[in-house]
Motif scaffolding. Sequence first.
Motif, PDB file in Angstrom:
ATOM      1  N   ILE A 181      -1.219  -9.283  15.695  1.00 20.10           N
ATOM      2  CA  ILE A 181      -1.724  -7.799  16.273  1.00 20.10           C
ATOM      3  C   ILE A 181      -2.901  -7.824  14.826  1.00 20.10           C
ATOM      4  N   ASP A 182      -3.844  -7.540  14.874  1.00 23.29           N
ATOM      5  CA  ASP A 182      -4.301  -6.817  13.698  1.00 23.29           C
ATOM      6  C   ASP A 182      -5.741  -5.265  13.956  1.00 23.29           C
ATOM      7  N   ASP A 183      -5.226  -4.979  14.967  1.00 21.42           N
ATOM      8  CA  ASP A 183      -5.369  -3.625  15.639  1.00 21.42           C
ATOM      9  C   ASP A 183      -4.757  -2.933  16.785  1.00 21.42           C
ATOM     10  N   TYR A 184      -4.909  -1.367  17.264  1.00 20.83           N
ATOM     11  CA  TYR A 184      -4.305  -1.011  18.382  1.00 20.83           C
ATOM     12  C   TYR A 184      -5.095   0.145  18.044  1.00 20.83           C
ATOM     13  N   LYS A 214      -9.419  -1.226   1.120  1.00 24.19           N
ATOM     14  CA  LYS A 214     -10.903  -0.514   0.499  1.00 24.19           C
ATOM     15  C   LYS A 214     -11.453   0.873   0.893  1.00 24.19           C
ATOM     16  N   HIS A 215     -10.105   0.556   2.233  1.00 28.98           N
ATOM     17  CA  HIS A 215      -9.766   1.806   3.050  1.00 28.98           C
ATOM     18  C   HIS A 215      -8.520   3.494   1.680  1.00 28.98           C
ATOM     19  N   THR A 216      -9.471   4.540   2.198  1.00 29.15           N
ATOM     20  CA  THR A 216      -7.906   5.660   1.544  1.00 29.15           C
ATOM     21  C   THR A 216      -7.101   6.407   2.636  1.00 29.15           C
ATOM     22  N   GLU A 217      -7.451   6.629   3.754  1.00 28.85           N
ATOM     23  CA  GLU A 217      -7.136   7.245   4.691  1.00 28.85           C
ATOM     24  C   GLU A 217      -7.103   6.152   5.489  1.00 28.85           C
ATOM     25  N   PRO A 218      -5.648   5.890   6.273  1.00 27.50           N
ATOM     26  CA  PRO A 218      -5.156   5.968   7.904  1.00 27.50           C
ATOM     27  C   PRO A 218      -5.654   5.987   8.996  1.00 27.50           C
ATOM     28  N   GLU A 219      -5.897   5.007   9.606  1.00 31.86           N
ATOM     29  CA  GLU A 219      -7.415   4.665  11.080  1.00 31.86           C
ATOM     30  C   GLU A 219      -6.171   5.155  12.569  1.00 31.86           C
ATOM     31  N   GLN A 220      -5.323   5.155  11.925  1.00 27.39           N
ATOM     32  CA  GLN A 220      -3.582   5.617  13.045  1.00 27.39           C
ATOM     33  C   GLN A 220      -3.897   7.109  13.135  1.00 27.39           C
ATOM     34  N   THR A 221      -3.246   7.631  14.225  1.00 27.17           N
ATOM     35  CA  THR A 221      -3.124   9.402  13.930  1.00 27.17           C
ATOM     36  C   THR A 221      -1.632   9.366  13.587  1.00 27.17           C
ATOM     37  N   ALA A 222      -0.783   8.343  13.192  1.00 29.19           N
ATOM     38  CA  ALA A 222       0.789   8.432  13.312  1.00 29.19           C
ATOM     39  C   ALA A 222       1.678   7.375  12.748  1.00 29.19           C
ATOM     40  N   ARG A 223       2.617   7.284  12.239  1.00 29.28           N
ATOM     41  CA  ARG A 223       3.140   6.442  11.432  1.00 29.28           C
ATOM     42  C   ARG A 223       4.269   5.763  12.470  1.00 29.28           C
ATOM     43  N   ARG A 224       4.086   5.276  13.257  1.00 32.42           N
ATOM     44  CA  ARG A 224       4.526   4.595  14.635  1.00 32.42           C
ATOM     45  C   ARG A 224       5.939   3.353  14.154  1.00 32.42           C
ATOM     46  N   VAL A 225       6.915   2.785  15.209  1.00 30.09           N
ATOM     47  CA  VAL A 225       7.387   2.180  15.854  1.00 30.09           C
ATOM     48  C   VAL A 225       6.985   1.732  16.738  1.00 30.09           C
ATOM     49  N   TYR A 226       6.360   0.108  16.244  1.00 30.06           N
ATOM     50  CA  TYR A 226       5.912  -0.585  18.024  1.00 30.06           C
ATOM     51  C   TYR A 226       6.744  -1.539  19.246  1.00 30.06           C
ATOM     52  N   TYR A 227       6.252  -1.987  20.252  1.00 30.41           N
ATOM     53  CA  TYR A 227       7.035  -3.091  20.374  1.00 30.41           C
ATOM     54  C   TYR A 227       6.281  -4.204  21.503  1.00 30.41           C
ATOM     55  N   LEU A 228       5.774  -5.541  20.720  1.00 25.39           N
ATOM     56  CA  LEU A 228       5.119  -5.891  21.061  1.00 25.39           C
ATOM     57  C   LEU A 228       6.198  -7.559  21.520  1.00 25.39           C
ATOM     58  N   SER A 229       6.404  -7.374  23.295  1.00 22.20           N
ATOM     59  CA  SER A 229       6.847  -8.276  24.447  1.00 22.20           C
ATOM     60  C   SER A 229       6.243  -9.611  24.061  1.00 22.20           C
ATOM     61  N   LYS A 230       7.085 -10.699  24.453  1.00 24.79           N
ATOM     62  CA  LYS A 230       7.052 -11.992  23.827  1.00 24.79           C
ATOM     63  C   LYS A 230       5.876 -12.033  25.143  1.00 24.79           C
ATOM     64  N   SER A 288       3.472 -10.615  26.257  1.00 25.71           N
ATOM     65  CA  SER A 288       1.952  -9.777  25.924  1.00 25.71           C
ATOM     66  C   SER A 288       1.504 -10.031  24.292  1.00 25.71           C
ATOM     67  N   SER A 289       0.011  -9.708  24.470  1.00 32.70           N
ATOM     68  CA  SER A 289      -0.789  -9.574  23.653  1.00 32.70           C
ATOM     69  C   SER A 289      -0.926  -8.097  22.966  1.00 32.70           C
ATOM     70  N   THR A 290      -1.201  -7.303  23.289  1.00 31.25           N
ATOM     71  CA  THR A 290      -0.459  -5.486  22.885  1.00 31.25           C
ATOM     72  C   THR A 290       0.478  -5.245  22.909  1.00 31.25           C
ATOM     73  N   PRO A 291       0.811  -4.775  21.410  1.00 32.57           N
ATOM     74  CA  PRO A 291       1.856  -3.619  21.258  1.00 32.57           C
ATOM     75  C   PRO A 291       1.585  -1.991  21.552  1.00 32.57           C
ATOM     76  N   LYS A 292       2.993  -1.565  22.432  1.00 33.51           N
ATOM     77  CA  LYS A 292       3.130  -0.485  22.738  1.00 33.51           C
ATOM     78  C   LYS A 292       3.529   0.114  21.623  1.00 33.51           C
ATOM     79  N   ILE A 293       3.407   1.683  21.637  1.00 34.04           N
ATOM     80  CA  ILE A 293       4.377   2.737  21.464  1.00 34.04           C
ATOM     81  C   ILE A 293       5.818   3.037  21.518  1.00 34.04           C
TER      82      ILE A 293
END
Length: 304
Positions: free
Chosen positions: A123-126, A158-174, A176-181
């Motif tokens: 994973i490199d993004d959401y 290099k960035h100083t602010e988060p791009e995500q709107t919240a601080r979360r727990v994610y789950y990546l199914s075996k 899937s290549s996309t995590p879910k909140i």
Amino acid sequence: MRNYSIPSLLSAFILLGFSSCKAQQKKAEDIIAKDAELTLVSDEYKFTEGPAVDANGDIYFTDQPNDRIVKWDAASNTVTDYMKPSGRANGLYFDHDGNLLAAADEKNELWRIAPDKKITVLIDDYEEKKLNGPNDIWVDLVGGIYFTDPFYKRSWWKHTEPEQTARRVYYLSKRSSTPKIVADDNFEQPNGIIGSPDGKLLYVSDNGAKKTYVYTISSNGVLSNKKLFADMGSDGMTIDNQGNVYLTGDGVTVFNSKGEQIEHIAVPESWTANVTFGGPDQNILFITAMDSVYTLAMNVHGVR
């Protein structure tokens, strides 16, 4: 009908309470091996984190400021560099196929490191936005990956602010290549994470709020039934075969499955970051704390 006087009832309650206290005290004492002492393994680091045990009982941990993963060999009680650079790895965990998963903090990624050290970025993004900074990892019984994503500003970003709107727990199914909140509960800093041996419960620390919660895990990995487990946060955590949960920060504090504190293990450092069980029988508590790592012989053992 038998009649009891008030004094005799009070005496009975006092004795019951004393017996319960003694039983709990005995249980607390029993989790640590007799005459065991905290043992320094090495103090040659800047900040140690993320211990993870492999199938042999060896421990891999991170020295994030020095951008390296270090291996502790349980048989020889020696430490050697395993990978450097390491993507500024933080939390680590082994999957069921023997791959080392790493919260690669340098580029806000989740890595899979094969036994031959080949790296796959899982994973490199959401939703096309950079993750805050994956921190800690747990793998469930079917190979799904839970990870926390707080935001701790790093000097190498290099960035100083988060791009995500919240601080979360994610789950990546075996599958899937996309995590879910799976948890988006206004966390301040979700951090330590560990699941129960039967895969039914997930413990998540909100280290910013100084709270640790427990969730019920459903068959599809979704979390529900959030409850306060302990009125303290934790940088990292582990669990033993009795269901006791080990939280870190000021040494290591141990809670039974009911959320009752049963033990505190003092560590001679200003901060204890993380903890796991290692050794061939997983009965060695391995503790990462500031510039050092320690071991402690236990009567309980870790679980996978």
